[in-house]
Enzyme design. Structure first.
Site, PDB file in Angstrom:
ATOM      1  N   ARG A   1       0.333  -0.393   9.601  1.00  0.00           N
ATOM      2  CA  ARG A   1      -1.095  -0.526   9.926  1.00  0.00           C
ATOM      3  C   ARG A   1      -1.560   0.538  10.920  1.00  0.00           C
ATOM      4  O   ARG A   1      -2.442   0.285  11.745  1.00  0.00           O
ATOM      5  CB  ARG A   1      -1.416  -1.910  10.499  1.00  0.00           C
TER       6      ARG A   1
ATOM      7  N   ARG B   1      -7.867  -1.273  13.039  1.00  0.00           N
ATOM      8  CA  ARG B   1      -8.978  -1.594  13.942  1.00  0.00           C
ATOM      9  C   ARG B   1      -8.736  -1.286  15.410  1.00  0.00           C
ATOM     10  O   ARG B   1      -9.673  -1.286  16.196  1.00  0.00           O
ATOM     11  CB  ARG B   1      -9.346  -3.073  13.784  1.00  0.00           C
TER      12      ARG B   1
ATOM     13  N   ARG C   1     -14.997   2.587   8.997  1.00  0.00           N
ATOM     14  CA  ARG C   1     -15.132   1.308   8.301  1.00  0.00           C
ATOM     15  C   ARG C   1     -16.597   0.867   8.295  1.00  0.00           C
ATOM     16  O   ARG C   1     -17.094   0.361   7.280  1.00  0.00           O
ATOM     17  CB  ARG C   1     -14.259   0.262   8.981  1.00  0.00           C
TER      18      ARG C   1
ATOM     19  N   ASP D   1      -4.679  -1.865   0.078  1.00  0.00           N
ATOM     20  CA  ASP D   1      -4.213  -3.203   0.438  1.00  0.00           C
ATOM     21  C   ASP D   1      -3.377  -3.772  -0.697  1.00  0.00           C
ATOM     22  O   ASP D   1      -3.608  -3.444  -1.862  1.00  0.00           O
ATOM     23  CB  ASP D   1      -5.392  -4.141   0.732  1.00  0.00           C
TER      24      ASP D   1
ATOM     25  N   TYR E   1      -0.671 -15.298  -2.379  1.00  0.00           N
ATOM     26  CA  TYR E   1      -2.129 -15.185  -2.186  1.00  0.00           C
ATOM     27  C   TYR E   1      -2.883 -15.562  -3.461  1.00  0.00           C
ATOM     28  O   TYR E   1      -3.936 -16.204  -3.409  1.00  0.00           O
ATOM     29  CB  TYR E   1      -2.504 -13.754  -1.766  1.00  0.00           C
TER      30      TYR E   1
HETATM   31  O1  CP3 Z   1      -0.347   0.229   7.102  1.00  0.00           O
HETATM   32  C1  CP3 Z   1      -1.379   0.878   6.833  1.00  0.00           C
HETATM   33  O2  CP3 Z   1      -2.020   1.513   7.692  1.00  0.00           O
HETATM   34  C2  CP3 Z   1      -1.811   0.996   5.376  1.00  0.00           C
HETATM   35  C3  CP3 Z   1      -2.776   0.070   4.913  1.00  0.00           C
HETATM   36  C4  CP3 Z   1      -2.409  -1.388   4.723  1.00  0.00           C
HETATM   37  C5  CP3 Z   1      -3.347  -2.423   4.923  1.00  0.00           C
HETATM   38  N1  CP3 Z   1      -2.788  -3.597   4.503  1.00  0.00           N
HETATM   39  C6  CP3 Z   1      -4.696  -2.234   5.442  1.00  0.00           C
HETATM   40  C7  CP3 Z   1      -5.427  -3.407   5.966  1.00  0.00           C
HETATM   41  C8  CP3 Z   1      -1.232  -1.982   4.247  1.00  0.00           C
HETATM   42  C9  CP3 Z   1       0.112  -1.344   3.953  1.00  0.00           C
HETATM   43  C10 CP3 Z   1      -1.503  -3.375   4.101  1.00  0.00           C
HETATM   44  C11 CP3 Z   1      -0.516  -4.334   3.573  1.00  0.00           C
HETATM   45  C12 CP3 Z   1      -0.860  -5.756   3.529  1.00  0.00           C
HETATM   46  N2  CP3 Z   1      -2.072  -6.330   3.271  1.00  0.00           N
HETATM   47  C13 CP3 Z   1       0.093  -6.790   3.667  1.00  0.00           C
HETATM   48  C14 CP3 Z   1       1.585  -6.592   3.831  1.00  0.00           C
HETATM   49  C15 CP3 Z   1       1.959  -6.225   5.216  1.00  0.00           C
HETATM   50  C16 CP3 Z   1       1.760  -7.302   6.224  1.00  0.00           C
HETATM   51  O3  CP3 Z   1       0.844  -7.153   7.059  1.00  0.00           O
HETATM   52  O4  CP3 Z   1       2.504  -8.299   6.203  1.00  0.00           O
HETATM   53  C17 CP3 Z   1      -0.599  -8.010   3.548  1.00  0.00           C
HETATM   54  C18 CP3 Z   1       0.012  -9.385   3.653  1.00  0.00           C
HETATM   55  C19 CP3 Z   1      -1.962  -7.713   3.279  1.00  0.00           C
HETATM   56  C20 CP3 Z   1      -3.061  -8.666   3.016  1.00  0.00           C
HETATM   57  C21 CP3 Z   1      -4.114  -8.584   4.047  1.00  0.00           C
HETATM   58  N3  CP3 Z   1      -4.970  -7.516   4.212  1.00  0.00           N
HETATM   59  C22 CP3 Z   1      -4.432  -9.551   5.038  1.00  0.00           C
HETATM   60  C23 CP3 Z   1      -3.711 -10.868   5.214  1.00  0.00           C
HETATM   61  C24 CP3 Z   1      -5.489  -9.032   5.778  1.00  0.00           C
HETATM   62  C25 CP3 Z   1      -6.258  -9.735   6.860  1.00  0.00           C
HETATM   63  C26 CP3 Z   1      -5.513  -9.768   8.122  1.00  0.00           C
HETATM   64  C27 CP3 Z   1      -6.042  -8.738   9.047  1.00  0.00           C
HETATM   65  O5  CP3 Z   1      -5.220  -8.025   9.659  1.00  0.00           O
HETATM   66  O6  CP3 Z   1      -7.264  -8.670   9.199  1.00  0.00           O
HETATM   67  C28 CP3 Z   1      -5.783  -7.740   5.277  1.00  0.00           C
HETATM   68  C29 CP3 Z   1      -6.800  -6.818   5.784  1.00  0.00           C
HETATM   69  C30 CP3 Z   1      -6.382  -5.428   6.128  1.00  0.00           C
HETATM   70  N4  CP3 Z   1      -5.543  -4.644   5.389  1.00  0.00           N
HETATM   71  C31 CP3 Z   1      -6.848  -4.670   7.232  1.00  0.00           C
HETATM   72  C32 CP3 Z   1      -6.255  -3.401   7.138  1.00  0.00           C
HETATM   73  C33 CP3 Z   1      -6.464  -2.218   8.040  1.00  0.00           C
HETATM   74  C34 CP3 Z   1      -7.852  -5.149   8.254  1.00  0.00           C
HETATM   75  C35 CP3 Z   1      -9.181  -5.090   7.575  1.00  0.00           C
HETATM   76  C36 CP3 Z   1     -10.340  -4.661   8.416  1.00  0.00           C
HETATM   77  O7  CP3 Z   1     -10.536  -3.475   8.701  1.00  0.00           O
HETATM   78  O8  CP3 Z   1     -11.101  -5.583   8.744  1.00  0.00           O
END
Ligand code: CP3
Length: 349
Positions: free
Chosen positions: A28, A32, A41, A78, A155
């Protein structure tokens, strides 16, 4: 693909080389906690629009590379885009997380699209990869990724994140055939998705099994190990030179032998496993990635420095890529990331 692979430290570590100091990137890393991410964003409108606008998705992927010079960039996307490409409804509720249409019975499954149709939705992601392949610095490795079938299925079944993945476990028991058909569909879609990322220029792919920890015993073998093995084998057949990183998060003892059982080149460790244990029982099979607790990015200070050094030291006898045990959180301080990087690069074992 760009030339310069000899100088790419991540590819060297993935090939088994022990480097003087471990290459580094961060789960990540585009996110944010960075003001520049929040600005882009806002420009995109919402998270999914950001994922599907190649110029902006490439921009946020590049931001942490410009700011910190990480050794790898991870494609900004994602894991839930695959369900969306298979026809699930997907949206994000601010402050809560993802929501999807659910899969609880056969007709929900029957309504899904076929694997051949996923690219219609996912084409913009491949375009992001192509842009990154042109714009990344020569020494930076581009990592593509997808969710592992079990994690994605949790999911799709529940329609949201669940603390114990109970709805997915319940379907596994109540209708094993439907559950396994869903896993197969996701597995096949994931193979095509990762393969297309590689065709567009991804140099490494990572499979995120964030909820692997709730699979025990035979279920871990069938639903975490087997799908990762199938995806890895197919990727290796189509793209023999592309390394694969597996992340069976919270697998505990399941980490032992995971690389051999699945064929992945590197195992990513969460921070619940001790480094000395992992060096002895996991790194013995090849490259490991990890595993600083992401809370250090919030708290910083001497504990961050001490723990970072301890991790570098514990893994210094084998191939290692430094990373966090899970994604960095929005409340992290960008200066602590710099402190971690400086510490890794000056740790001198
Ligand atoms: O790592 C990186 O920088 C690459 C991008 C990336 C994102 N999600 C961006 C993201 C990667 C590799 C993921 C993987 C992902 N997404 C996983 C597996 C890794 C882990 O965290 O266990 C999972 C389970 C998801 C599903 C997901 N996406 C959830 C549960 C959420 C909400 C939780 C949160 O952190 O808000 C997301 C949103 C998400 N994916 C964000 C980002 C940067 C936050 C969104 C935002 O900007 O509001």
């Amino acid at each position: 693909m760009k030339d310069g692979s000899q100088t790419k430290t991540i590819l060297r570590a993935l090939a088994g080389e022990v480097l003087p100091s471990p290459p580094i990137w961060m789960m990540r890393q585009a996110g944010r906690y960075l003001p520049e991410y929040r600005a882009t964003r806002a420009e995109a409108g919402d998270f999914l629009s950001l994922c599907y606008k190649p110029d902006l998705a490439a921009e946020v992927t590049l931001q942490p590379i410009r700011r910190y010079g990480f050794d790898a960039a991870i494609l900004f996307a994602d894991i839930l885009l695959v369900p969306q490409a298979l026809g699930a409804d997907l949206w994000f509720v601010t402050g809560e997380g993802p929501r999807l249409s659910t899969i609880t019975e056969q007709r929900d499954f029957d309504a899904l699209k076929s694997v051949a149709d996923i690219h219609e939705t996912l084409n913009p992601i491949y375009e992001t990869v192509r842009i990154l392949n042109r714009e990344l610095p020569e020494e930076t490795t581009l990592i593509g990724f997808a969710g592992a079938p079990w994690t994605v299925a949790t999911y799709m079944i529940a329609g949201q994140g669940t603390p114990d993945q109970a709805p997915a476990h319940a379907l596994m028991k109540a209708n094993t055939q439907l559950f396994e058909a869903l896993l197969d569909r996701i597995t096949e879609a994931t193979i095509e998705y990762l393969s297309a990322q590689i065709d567009a220029g991804a140099e490494v792919v990572k499979i995120f099994d964030s909820w692997a920890g709730s699979l025990k015993g035979d279920a871990f073998e069938r639903y975490a190990v087997a799908p990762t093995k199938r995806i890895t084998a197919e990727i290796k057949t189509r793209h023999p030179a592309i390394p694969v990183i597996g992340f069976p998060r919270e697998a505990g003892d399941g980490y032992v032998g995971f690389a051999k059982a699945t064929g992945v080149d590197c195992v990513a460790l969460d921070n619940s496993v001790s480094t000395d244990w992992a060096a002895k029982h996991v790194q013995v099979d090849g490259c490991v990635q990890g595993n600083l607790a992401s809370s250090h990015m919030v708290t910083g200070g001497q504990p961050l420095v001490d723990e970072t050094r301890a991790i570098v030291r514990a893994f210094s006898n084998g191939p290692h890529i430094f990373n966090l045990g899970h994604g960095i959180t929005p409340d992290a301080d960008p200066e602590n990331v710099q402190l971690m990087i400086d510490t890794v690069r000056s740790a001198g074992v």
